[in-house]
Design a protein around this motif. Sequence first.
Motif, PDB file in Angstrom:
ATOM      1  N   GLY A 407       0.773  -1.228  -0.030  1.00  0.00           N
ATOM      2  CA  GLY A 407       0.177  -0.012  -0.097  1.00  0.00           C
ATOM      3  C   GLY A 407       0.723   1.517   0.034  1.00  0.00           C
ATOM      4  N   VAL A 408       1.831   1.347   0.773  1.00  0.00           N
ATOM      5  CA  VAL A 408       2.820   2.541   0.801  1.00  0.00           C
ATOM      6  C   VAL A 408       3.483   2.678  -0.671  1.00  0.00           C
ATOM      7  CG1 VAL A 408       4.964   3.379   1.844  1.00  0.00           C
ATOM      8  CG2 VAL A 408       3.173   2.417   3.406  1.00  0.00           C
ATOM      9  N   LEU A 409       3.939   1.523  -1.018  1.00  0.00           N
ATOM     10  CA  LEU A 409       4.600   1.662  -2.368  1.00  0.00           C
ATOM     11  C   LEU A 409       3.649   2.103  -3.391  1.00  0.00           C
ATOM     12  CD1 LEU A 409       7.109  -1.301  -1.881  1.00  0.00           C
ATOM     13  CD2 LEU A 409       7.603   1.153  -1.571  1.00  0.00           C
ATOM     14  N   ILE A 410       2.562   1.687  -3.489  1.00  0.00           N
ATOM     15  CA  ILE A 410       1.529   2.330  -4.497  1.00  0.00           C
ATOM     16  C   ILE A 410       1.371   3.603  -4.457  1.00  0.00           C
ATOM     17  CG2 ILE A 410      -0.820   1.883  -4.905  1.00  0.00           C
ATOM     18  CD1 ILE A 410      -0.840  -0.906  -4.760  1.00  0.00           C
ATOM     19  N   ALA A 411       1.155   4.062  -3.061  1.00  0.00           N
ATOM     20  CA  ALA A 411       1.047   5.535  -3.045  1.00  0.00           C
ATOM     21  C   ALA A 411       2.322   6.170  -3.408  1.00  0.00           C
ATOM     22  CB  ALA A 411       0.768   5.636  -1.488  1.00  0.00           C
ATOM     23  N   ARG A 412       3.527   5.795  -3.264  1.00  0.00           N
ATOM     24  CA  ARG A 412       4.639   6.359  -3.752  1.00  0.00           C
ATOM     25  C   ARG A 412       4.834   6.242  -5.163  1.00  0.00           C
ATOM     26  NH1 ARG A 412       7.904   9.080  -5.166  1.00  0.00           N
ATOM     27  NH2 ARG A 412       9.743   9.554  -4.637  1.00  0.00           N
ATOM     28  N   LEU A 435      -5.942  -1.526   0.806  1.00  0.00           N
ATOM     29  CA  LEU A 435      -4.713  -2.253   1.301  1.00  0.00           C
ATOM     30  C   LEU A 435      -4.619  -1.657   2.988  1.00  0.00           C
ATOM     31  CD1 LEU A 435      -2.090  -2.480  -1.297  1.00  0.00           C
ATOM     32  CD2 LEU A 435      -3.327  -4.177  -0.518  1.00  0.00           C
ATOM     33  N   MET A 436      -4.920  -0.339   3.141  1.00  0.00           N
ATOM     34  CA  MET A 436      -4.474   0.110   4.532  1.00  0.00           C
ATOM     35  C   MET A 436      -5.810  -0.305   5.384  1.00  0.00           C
ATOM     36  SD  MET A 436      -1.712   1.204   4.470  1.00  0.00           S
ATOM     37  CE  MET A 436      -0.401   1.880   3.443  1.00  0.00           C
ATOM     38  N   LEU A 437      -7.100  -0.477   4.773  1.00  0.00           N
ATOM     39  CA  LEU A 437      -8.020  -0.790   5.559  1.00  0.00           C
ATOM     40  C   LEU A 437      -7.922  -2.340   5.769  1.00  0.00           C
ATOM     41  CD1 LEU A 437     -11.076   0.853   3.754  1.00  0.00           C
ATOM     42  CD2 LEU A 437     -10.484   1.199   5.965  1.00  0.00           C
ATOM     43  N   THR A 438      -7.225  -3.186   4.939  1.00  0.00           N
ATOM     44  CA  THR A 438      -7.120  -4.555   5.092  1.00  0.00           C
ATOM     45  C   THR A 438      -6.000  -4.748   6.394  1.00  0.00           C
ATOM     46  OG1 THR A 438      -7.498  -5.006   2.850  1.00  0.00           O
ATOM     47  CG2 THR A 438      -6.197  -6.508   4.237  1.00  0.00           C
ATOM     48  N   THR A 439      -5.132  -3.715   6.453  1.00  0.00           N
ATOM     49  CA  THR A 439      -4.021  -3.624   7.317  1.00  0.00           C
ATOM     50  C   THR A 439      -4.558  -3.575   8.723  1.00  0.00           C
ATOM     51  OG1 THR A 439      -2.307  -3.002   5.975  1.00  0.00           O
ATOM     52  CG2 THR A 439      -1.966  -2.914   8.116  1.00  0.00           C
ATOM     53  N   SER A 440      -5.568  -2.511   8.742  1.00  0.00           N
ATOM     54  CA  SER A 440      -5.945  -2.104  10.160  1.00  0.00           C
ATOM     55  C   SER A 440      -6.888  -3.277  10.671  1.00  0.00           C
ATOM     56  CB  SER A 440      -6.929  -0.846  10.017  1.00  0.00           C
ATOM     57  OG  SER A 440      -6.004   0.426   9.563  1.00  0.00           O
ATOM     58  N   ALA A 441      -7.474  -3.873   9.759  1.00  0.00           N
ATOM     59  CA  ALA A 441      -8.536  -4.934  10.057  1.00  0.00           C
ATOM     60  C   ALA A 441      -7.619  -6.120  10.512  1.00  0.00           C
ATOM     61  CB  ALA A 441      -9.534  -5.461   8.779  1.00  0.00           C
ATOM     62  N   LEU A 442      -6.907  -6.565  10.025  1.00  0.00           N
ATOM     63  CA  LEU A 442      -5.997  -7.770  10.190  1.00  0.00           C
ATOM     64  C   LEU A 442      -5.148  -7.144  11.737  1.00  0.00           C
ATOM     65  CD1 LEU A 442      -4.187  -8.614   6.974  1.00  0.00           C
ATOM     66  CD2 LEU A 442      -6.139  -9.840   8.139  1.00  0.00           C
ATOM     67  N   THR A 443      -4.846  -5.955  11.863  1.00  0.00           N
ATOM     68  CA  THR A 443      -4.197  -5.518  13.083  1.00  0.00           C
ATOM     69  C   THR A 443      -5.059  -5.564  14.504  1.00  0.00           C
ATOM     70  OG1 THR A 443      -2.577  -4.283  11.932  1.00  0.00           O
ATOM     71  CG2 THR A 443      -2.658  -3.953  14.252  1.00  0.00           C
TER      72      THR A 443
END
Length: 562
Positions: A407-412, A435-443
């Motif tokens: 997600g970070v690299l896509i934004a970059r 991807l960031m929503l998925t990260t937060s949900a998994l976390t």
Amino acid sequence: MDGIMEVPVRRQNMERKKSEMAVPGFTLGAFILLLLVSSVANYPNGKVTKSCHGMIPEHGHTPQSDPPYYISVNQMTFRPGEQIKVTLSGPPFKGFLLEARDENLTGPPIGSFTLIDSQVSQLLTCEDIQGSAVSHTSPSNKREIKVYWNAPSSAPNHIKFLATVVEKYDTYWVRIPGPIISQPNVLPFTTPKATIAPMPTLPPVSHLTKSFNASDCGNKKFCIRSPLNCDPEKELACVFLSFTRDAKSVMVEMSGPSKGYLSFAFSHDQWMGDDDAYVCILEDQTVHIQPSHLTGRSHPVMDSRDPLEDMAWRLADGVMQCSFRRNITFPGVKNRFDLNASYYIFLADGAADHGRIHKHSQQPLITYDKYNVTGYPENIGGSHSLLLLKVHGALMFVAWMTTVSVGVLIARFFKPVWLKPLFGDAAWFQVHRMLMLTTSALTFIAFLLPFIYRGGWNWHAGYHPYLGCIVMILAVLQLLSAAFRPPLHDPRRQMFKWTHWSMGTAARIIADEILDDDRIQILQSFTAAEAEGYAFKKAVLAIYVCGNLTFLTMFLSAINHL
């Protein structure tokens, strides 16, 4: 003295990892943040009040004779209220305990002490008498300790000073006698005729001549093996523990690769604490077999070897073997469990230094259920990581090694490439947000699992849960900041951009520290049920590899469009 007359300051300084972010301008500030959240765990220094009465360290070794240390005083008489200067001196030593007793060495400590150098000595409250003993403050070498002893108004006619001194963990002298001082105008103290106390004798220990045999596992022996069904005679990496019952006792055999110690424990639950443990410790090419007990997540307290019989050991090809016999029941003996009951069984190994064991090198092997080792013989395994904790580690691994990185690299890198609208916004932004929503949900799911497993907060898990809370808070703040993102040309947009980047970077750095433990849970654990264990690890690795391959494909596609 609960393993702390020599208290090694064991620092668990977290090494900084290289961040996998490919973000230009990644500054030193991120690493400074990592240092701020690092934790240092120290063992308590010199708090040996448990040993005040007998002045005996709970190190599990035999005290030395002929002490090279001396206690001296500046005068041989005292009056109530006076101060007597007391000096303990000799070759370099690490720990000590100094007390004053009556001439018969009975009753509680007499009087109190005043420190001369608080950097090397501290006061203890022994038997409810404040300042009645002095001990060390650190394990640093010292040659001399000076303090003042304060004579109480109700002091007996004669006072004798005693000291226990620890040179290193397995070398110490107990109740070293010092001078006897007396009040004026009293009859001199007459030393009773000395009687030579017999030195404590240790149970005999013999040498094993061959490896343990696993052919009777499940037939005559109750066996725990990792990997499951491994053969200690043929496989050097085989960790083996067996119990063979006879009429009133059980023969225990334990072997495995180790350069420090092997241990096992009976436990009422799957957490360390209040357990009946046994340790085989390598010291000077000799294996010492020691019963002990655990009081929380700390060093085991060594107990007397008297309950053990037929002790034997062997070292060959980096494999340690030890065996002993113990009674099934010990009525009235503290810390020894009744083996007619069922328990979880722990198996651990690690490094040892001068007879003192260090934290196990990996998570202990724990049986999946409670077992009665003196009941029907079985052949079982266990796991270094319980399923719920594996899922916790796997979710954190996938979230912070795959989805957030992509997600970070896509934004970059993909802003100029994926500009076509997708559901109302640019395609790159929609993918990044997903991807960031998925990260937060998994976390969030991973964050809940340890609480479910422990039934609440774990106060003995070190820095890990605290870092997990910080990551969870930062992940929520990231979502909130994204929800209130200012428009593109709003003056606050630049502030949002840096805030969003800073919180995300901090979360990734801290999560990387958490993943140090989670990688152990997933990738470095050996599950006795191999099919289950390897299938789980393969699934986690497959998700990780697929995620990174997908990003690589997307990245190459973007390069072609530029």
